[in-house]
Design a protein around this motif. Structure first.
Motif, mmCIF file in Angstrom:
data_model
loop_
_atom_site.group_PDB
_atom_site.id
_atom_site.type_symbol
_atom_site.label_atom_id
_atom_site.label_comp_id
_atom_site.label_asym_id
_atom_site.label_seq_id
_atom_site.Cartn_x
_atom_site.Cartn_y
_atom_site.Cartn_z
ATOM 1 N N GLN A 81 0.827 -1.205 0.000
ATOM 2 C CA GLN A 81 0.000 0.000 0.000
ATOM 3 C C GLN A 81 0.860 1.254 0.000
ATOM 4 N N VAL A 82 1.971 1.217 0.725
ATOM 5 C CA VAL A 82 2.908 2.347 0.702
ATOM 6 C C VAL A 82 3.453 2.538 -0.710
ATOM 7 N N ALA A 83 3.792 1.435 -1.377
ATOM 8 C CA ALA A 83 4.293 1.517 -2.749
ATOM 9 C C ALA A 83 3.262 2.141 -3.678
ATOM 10 N N LYS A 84 1.996 1.779 -3.503
ATOM 11 C CA LYS A 84 0.934 2.326 -4.357
ATOM 12 C C LYS A 84 0.777 3.822 -4.154
ATOM 13 N N THR A 85 0.845 4.258 -2.901
ATOM 14 C CA THR A 85 0.734 5.693 -2.637
ATOM 15 C C THR A 85 1.956 6.436 -3.163
ATOM 16 N N LEU A 86 3.128 5.849 -2.987
ATOM 17 C CA LEU A 86 4.344 6.452 -3.536
ATOM 18 C C LEU A 86 4.280 6.564 -5.055
ATOM 19 N N ASP A 87 3.650 5.587 -5.707
ATOM 20 C CA ASP A 87 3.462 5.639 -7.151
ATOM 21 C C ASP A 87 2.771 6.937 -7.562
ATOM 22 N N VAL A 88 1.722 7.281 -6.819
ATOM 23 C CA VAL A 88 0.979 8.505 -7.134
ATOM 24 C C VAL A 88 1.818 9.740 -6.847
ATOM 25 N N LEU A 89 2.501 9.741 -5.709
ATOM 26 C CA LEU A 89 3.325 10.897 -5.369
ATOM 27 C C LEU A 89 4.451 11.098 -6.381
ATOM 28 N N ALA A 90 5.055 10.000 -6.838
ATOM 29 C CA ALA A 90 6.113 10.109 -7.843
ATOM 30 C C ALA A 90 5.574 10.743 -9.118
ATOM 31 N N TRP A 91 4.377 10.320 -9.518
ATOM 32 C CA TRP A 91 3.754 10.908 -10.712
ATOM 33 C C TRP A 91 3.479 12.394 -10.501
ATOM 34 N N LEU A 92 2.958 12.742 -9.320
ATOM 35 C CA LEU A 92 2.650 14.140 -9.023
ATOM 36 C C LEU A 92 3.909 15.002 -9.037
ATOM 37 N N HIS A 93 4.988 14.485 -8.463
ATOM 38 C CA HIS A 93 6.232 15.255 -8.458
ATOM 39 C C HIS A 93 6.771 15.440 -9.880
ATOM 40 N N TYR A 94 6.631 14.408 -10.703
ATOM 41 C CA TYR A 94 7.047 14.565 -12.099
ATOM 42 C C TYR A 94 6.175 15.601 -12.797
ATOM 43 N N ALA A 95 4.872 15.528 -12.555
ATOM 44 C CA ALA A 95 3.939 16.465 -13.186
ATOM 45 C C ALA A 95 4.251 17.908 -12.805
ATOM 46 N N ARG A 96 4.769 18.090 -11.595
ATOM 47 C CA ARG A 96 5.076 19.431 -11.118
ATOM 48 C C ARG A 96 6.521 19.824 -11.398
ATOM 49 N N GLY A 97 7.252 18.965 -12.121
ATOM 50 C CA GLY A 97 8.593 19.314 -12.565
ATOM 51 C C GLY A 97 9.718 18.922 -11.635
ATOM 52 N N ASP A 98 9.405 18.202 -10.549
ATOM 53 C CA ASP A 98 10.452 17.784 -9.619
ATOM 54 C C ASP A 98 10.918 16.381 -10.009
ATOM 55 N N VAL A 99 11.757 16.305 -11.028
ATOM 56 C CA VAL A 99 12.203 15.026 -11.578
ATOM 57 C C VAL A 99 13.063 14.268 -10.573
ATOM 58 N N LYS A 100 13.914 14.976 -9.840
ATOM 59 C CA LYS A 100 14.793 14.325 -8.875
ATOM 60 C C LYS A 100 13.986 13.595 -7.803
ATOM 61 N N GLN A 101 12.971 14.267 -7.259
ATOM 62 C CA GLN A 101 12.137 13.650 -6.240
ATOM 63 C C GLN A 101 11.344 12.483 -6.818
ATOM 64 N N SER A 102 10.843 12.674 -8.032
ATOM 65 C CA SER A 102 10.044 11.633 -8.683
ATOM 66 C C SER A 102 10.854 10.360 -8.887
ATOM 67 N N THR A 103 12.065 10.483 -9.401
ATOM 68 C CA THR A 103 12.888 9.290 -9.646
ATOM 69 C C THR A 103 13.269 8.602 -8.335
ATOM 70 N N ALA A 104 13.538 9.394 -7.296
ATOM 71 C CA ALA A 104 13.872 8.795 -5.998
ATOM 72 C C ALA A 104 12.702 7.975 -5.468
#
Length: 349
Positions: free
Chosen positions: A129-152
């Motif tokens: 479940q943590v992985a699933k939520t992180l999946d969304v956050l990674a997408w959101l960070h990419y959408a907002r231009g934070d590529v470094k955070q998204s890849t991490a």
């Protein structure tokens, strides 16, 4: 193909937050009104009714209308319940999903961060479940231009999924794909390469996103190898040998593609103009970039790979190709995919 991650359907992302002890509908936790608790105060009963109303409006596609009752439900629960009460977490999750559906990414991110903290406390730092939520956050960070955070975050997701689902699971393949695509879209070819190498070991038919399979990722890898000046390896990836005893060459060309498209600029309903990259302009780079594209039956570009021109102009050209739209191609009256070229001319002023 380089997939612009902003184009990924939010339906997948909404579903990625599904789960919990109650029922779920498209990612929103449904708290059934008939299962009331006799000990609940009038305010908590009101919060339950508001939550159910928000869910109903959301499932009807009325995202804006769902927002207010979801907010009120959270406010009532936070007033009475402890911060770690599951009913508070459910209300936070509902708001996260609604804001995501409204494409209010900054607000969605804040609520998903709260969801993540609650999930880590409830089920541990390495739960699915943590992985699933992180999946969304990674997408959101990419959408907002934070590529470094998204890849991490995607790397953390990958680590969790490998431990829980196994290194050859479809969930692992999907995360490998996202990391590979992010790195390639940023021009970080060497960083993208190992993720593609792992990915093409999966069966070509494994689905990565809607209408995207490992075979499509293989084509992205071939494009990447071409840009890295590794044509011999690109050929081996394009035409793998089945076995030493059966050296039959296997073509992975999708069925139903008409390869006679040629130069497609003139057939565009909308030919997006590429941005002139600042780095290329400063370096005095100009000239023509040729982008090989595959256009689907609806006239949308589903694959784009710059095969000629200066490397500083490749990414801008590919992004423009993905933003373009073409007339549908028919063969014997039936719509088919078509491959061809788009030429982009960069002129210094």
């Amino acid at each position: 193909m380089i997939i612009p991650l902003l184009a990924l359907t939010t339906g997948f992302l909404l579903l990625s937050n599904a789960g919990g002890h109650s029922g779920t509908t498209a990612g929103i936790t449904v708290l059934p009104a008939q299962q009331t608790n006799a000990s609940e105060s009038p305010e908590l009963l009101e919060a339950r009714a508001l939550s159910n109303s928000a869910v109903k409006l959301y499932t009807e596609g009325k995202f804006k209308e769902a927002l207010e009752p979801a907010k009120r439900a959270l406010k009532l629960r936070e007033k009475i319940l402890k911060a770690d009460d599951k009913r508070v977490a459910d209300a936070v999750g509902n708001l996260a999903v609604i804001y995501l559906a409204l494409k209010k990414y900054q607000e969605a991110e804040a609520y998903y961060e709260r969801v993540l903290a609650a999930e880590e406390k409830r089920s541990g730092a390495e739960s699915l479940q943590v992985a699933k939520t992180l999946d969304v956050l990674a997408w959101l960070h990419y959408a907002r231009g934070d590529v470094k955070q998204s890849t991490a975050e995607y790397k953390r997701v990958l680590s969790i999924k490998e431990k829980i689902s196994g290194p050859q699971s479809g969930e692992v393949a999907r995360t490998l794909f996202r990391l590979a695509e992010i790195y390639q879209t940023q021009g970080a070819l060497e960083e993208a390469e190992p993720f593609y190498r792992r990915l093409i070991e999966f069966d070509d038919k494994v689905q990565l996103e809607a209408d995207i399979t490992v075979n499509d990722a293989r084509q992205s890898f071939i494009c990447l190898l071409g840009k890295m000046n590794k044509p011999d390896e690109a050929d081996r990836v394009q035409y793998p040998v089945k076995t030493k005893l059966n050296p039959e060459i296997v073509s992975d060309a999708p069925e139903g593609i008409d390869f006679r498209g040629g130069v497609l600029n003139g057939r565009a309903l909308r030919l997006a103009k590429p941005d002139y990259p600042d780095q290329a302009r400063a370096a005095g780079v100009a000239g023509t970039v040729v982008v090989q594209v595959t256009i689907n039956e609806q006239g949308k570009v589903e694959r784009a790979c710059a095969i000629n021109g200066h490397p500083l102009l490749w990414l801008a050209s590919e992004r423009a190709a993905y933003a373009s739209e073409f007339t549908s191609t028919k063969l014997s009256g039936k719509p088919v995919k078509v491959t061809g070229m788009i030429n982009y001319n960069f002129v210094r002023h």
